[in-house]
Design an enzyme around this catalytic site. Structure first.
Site, short mmCIF file in Angstrom:
data_model
loop_
_atom_site.label_atom_id
_atom_site.label_comp_id
_atom_site.label_asym_id
_atom_site.label_seq_id
_atom_site.Cartn_x
_atom_site.Cartn_y
_atom_site.Cartn_z
CG ASP A 177 46.59 104.68 -76.41
OD1 ASP A 177 47.57 104.40 -77.14
OD2 ASP A 177 46.24 103.96 -75.46
CE LYS A 199 47.51 99.45 -76.02
NZ LYS A 199 46.73 98.98 -74.88
CD GLU A 258 44.56 110.30 -76.33
OE1 GLU A 258 45.14 109.21 -76.20
OE2 GLU A 258 44.54 111.17 -75.45
CG ASN A 263 51.22 113.24 -77.21
OD1 ASN A 263 50.65 112.29 -77.75
ND2 ASN A 263 51.75 113.17 -76.02
CD GLU A 273 40.78 111.31 -73.55
OE1 GLU A 273 41.79 111.05 -72.88
OE2 GLU A 273 40.35 110.57 -74.45
CG ASP A 306 45.39 102.24 -55.77
OD1 ASP A 306 44.62 102.54 -56.69
OD2 ASP A 306 45.40 101.12 -55.22
CG ASP A 340 41.51 100.46 -58.00
OD1 ASP A 340 42.73 100.69 -57.85
OD2 ASP A 340 40.97 100.27 -59.10
CB SER A 387 40.13 102.55 -61.58
OG SER A 387 40.28 103.92 -61.92
#
Ligand code: CA
Length: 639
Positions: free
Chosen positions: A130, A133, A178, A218, A275, A284, A286, A378
């Protein structure tokens, strides 16, 4: 362009489920779309989720292949990320779906079965790539860029050949994910382009009909033009300039359209959103925290509801469809739901064993700083198009319904919070109506009934914030009431970034006297009033503001200053009534970040008085000249 390919091979296309052809609860406006508009779903985590025991259901409530349900709901493309080697030396998966080529093959087989095309998304990394990274795969770590390009070419070729064997139609291939000025450990454009060109060449050779996509994130950065110019300069062969678009962070849809249309205008490329996603609930499911919750300080243009999620998706689809060469939209991980319902500990076992969370602890060997520390489940389960039990949400129908529209009577789906301020000297008046967010995301004022509150106590407790609840349209309304000391001065902290109602009178030759943006030099906010002069005795000015229509009463005024090298100074705050100074209070400048506040109490104002509040600054100067900062003026009732 590969138009011949777009209309071919539709023989095994899954039909839209009759249940998806309408909705009793979901409002969807119609968008005119070409038949081949890409409606994608990136469900890369699905194999790991299924291995961990997750079941998905169809529209009849019975267990059903996720791919079939997506196809029956208007999805026509599956996007799959591919990592080179997301495993440690013992074969433990890094998580995030453990998406190596073999996993992509399993996903390709299922896509093929239901007539879904495939978008292969090469990250050219052993794990997540991304903007922050772009780590080189371990096996390519010590290669120079030419050797790496050759390895990337071979890898792309081999991987696509394996995936193609499934018989799936590979409609598009992304050569990087990305890749904002970085790719595969490289940070220089000439090197990045060497790698991209190697990937592009491999795609053209193996699947000549597939579109080649580059992918950046971005759109709000304004950097797309630069990226596209580099691709052109190094003569990259590609078809689609793709973008991520997460409405929380990525600016407005108008700006997105402007950025991508600009790429089409200048470079004649197709564009798409590969995306996007939106939350259907704030909480949340999980036991592992999500990127978006009620606590997130992000742009929230839609409520976190099923309808809000659908409206966000419709708006993205609509925007891309209106672009000059917009070809489609992919929803990111619409099925990355919880692996269990009991506890973090139970889920953790499954995330670790099957790679069903965003990262496992094994990823530490590759990405110690991030995955190694924060591994877990997740982070997007509340942005899925399936509920925590694997049932499709009404919002999944958006892909189909956006083509036909599903116009149902509008109703209020959420109530917007209200924030009001009340001067401690005034009566509390809560609004009689609140803004309801309707199913089409429009706003309407609706009556509200507030619960009882203790006005006397609120006045006696001074400056404080209260939360008052109420009811509107059967839903809870919330009012954040701030009891404040009203500031009669406008732009009191200079945050407008300009003088506005303030007036500067230079009595000497002050070289610098203006509003400055520098949070570290401000008492509060980002702006303050700055002054400096090198010459002796040149700093000599008044900064003041007129206050009109003050009620008769007693007031207080304060203003703060800091600075240095003042030499002999005459600094004081003052109040004028009808042009005459009636009160002053001396102040001084001492050193950097040592703020001195001059307070004037007991200012008597009669009705009709013209009141002016200001500060006089006069310095002989020392060293390299007197300097200072003025901030946070306050004029209110004296009590
Ligand atoms: Ca979660």
């Amino acid at each position: 362009m590969h138009a011949d390919h777009l209309f071919a091979a539709c023989s095994n296309k899954t039909k839209i489920d009759p249940a998806v052809q309408s909705s009793e609860t979901l409002y969807v406006r119609k968008v005119e779309l070409p038949e081949d508009f890409i409606m994608g779903a990136d469900i890369s985590s699905v194999i790991a989720l299924e291995n961990a025991g997750v079941k998905f259901c169809g529209w009849d409530g019975n267990e059903q292949d996720l791919f079939k349900t997506l196809a029956e709901s208007g999805v026509n493309y599956i996007r799959v990320r591919v990592w080179n080697d997301p495993f440690d030396e013992e074969g433990n998966g890094f998580g995030g779906g453990n998406n190596d080529v073999e996993t992509a093959v399993l996903i390709a087989q299922r896509a093929k079965k239901y007539g879904l095309k495939l978008l292969v998304d090469f990250h050219y990394s052993d794990f997540w790539a991304d903007p922050g990274k772009q780590m080189v795969p371990r096996a390519w770590k010590d290669m120079d860029v030419d050797t790496k390009a050759e390895a990337l070419y071979q890898y792309t070729k081999d991987s696509l050949q394996k995936i193609r064997k499934t018989g799936v139609t590979i409609g598009m291939v992304q050569i990087g994910n990305e890749t904002n000025a970085r790719l595969c450990g490289e940070t220089i454009w000439s090197n990045i382009l060497k790698l991209m060109k190697a990937g592009s060449k491999a795609v053209r050779e193996v699947i000549p009909k597939a579109r080649i996509a580059v992918h950046f994130a971005n759109p709000e950065s304004g950097a797309y033009e630069t990226y596209a110019s580099k691709l052109k300069y190094y003569d990259l062969d590609y078809d689609v300039f793709a973008s991520s678009y997460y409405p929380y962070w990525h600016g407005t849809l108008d700006a997105l359209k402007h950025e991508l249309d600009n790429i089409t205008d200048k470079y004649e490329k197709e564009v798409m959103v590969v995306e996007t996603s939106y939350a259907y609930r704030p909480d949340d499911t999980d036991f592992f925290g999500n990127t978006i919750s009620d606590a997130s300080a992000v742009t929230k243009n839609y409520p976190y509801t099923v309808q809000g999620q659908a409206n966000s998706l419709v708006d993205v689809i609509d925007t891309v469809s209106q672009m000059k060469k917009g070809i489609g939209v992919c929803y990111w991980e619409p099925a990355w739901i919880t692996v269990g319902h009991n506890s973090y500990e139970e889920n953790k076992v499954l995330w670790e064993k099957y790679g069903a969370g965003w990262a496992s602890s094994y990823a530490a060997v590759y990405d110690k700083a991030d995955a190694g520390r924060y591994h877990g489940g997740s982070a997007v389960d509340n942005q899925a198009l399936f509920d925590e039990n694997g049932h499709p949400l009404e919002s999944l129908k958006t892909f189909a319904l956006v083509r036909t529209g599903n116009i149902i009577p509008l109703k209020a789906v959420a109530i917007k919070d209200v924030a009001i301020s009340c001067d401690l000297n005034e009566e509390i008046v809560l609004p009689e109506t609140v803004s309801a967010i309707m199913s089409d995301n429009s706003h309407q004022q609706v009556p509200v009934k507030w619960e009882e509150y203790d006005s006397k106590m609120m006045h006696e407790n001074g400056v404080k914030q209260y939360v008052i609840h109420g009811e509107a349209e059967g839903m809870q309304a919330t009012c954040y009431l701030s009891m404040i000391k009203f500031n009669f001065l406008k732009n009191y902290s200079f945050e407008d970034g300009e003088l506005g109602n303030w007036k500067v009178t230079d009595n000497g030759k002050t070289e610098q006297a203006y509003i400055e943006k520098k949070a570290t030099d401000s008492l509060s906010g980002e702006y303050h009033f700055h002054f400096w002069s090198a010459a002796a005795n040149s700093v000599n000015f008044d900064l003041e503001q007129d206050l009109d229509d003050l009620k008769e009463g007693t007031y207080r005024y304060q203003i703060s200053i800091m600075g240095g090298d003042g030499g002999n100074t005459s600094i004081y705050s003052y109040v004028k009534i009808n042009g005459e100074i009636v009160k002053t209070e001396p102040s001084r400048i001492t050193s950097y970040n040592e703020w001195n506040t001059a307070v004037i109490n007991g200012i008597s104002v009669s009705s009709g008085d013209k009141v002016t509040a200001g500060i006089h600054v006069e310095c002989s100067g020392a060293g390299s000249g007197a300097w200072g900062k003025i901030d946070d003026a306050l004029f209110n009732y004296d009590d």
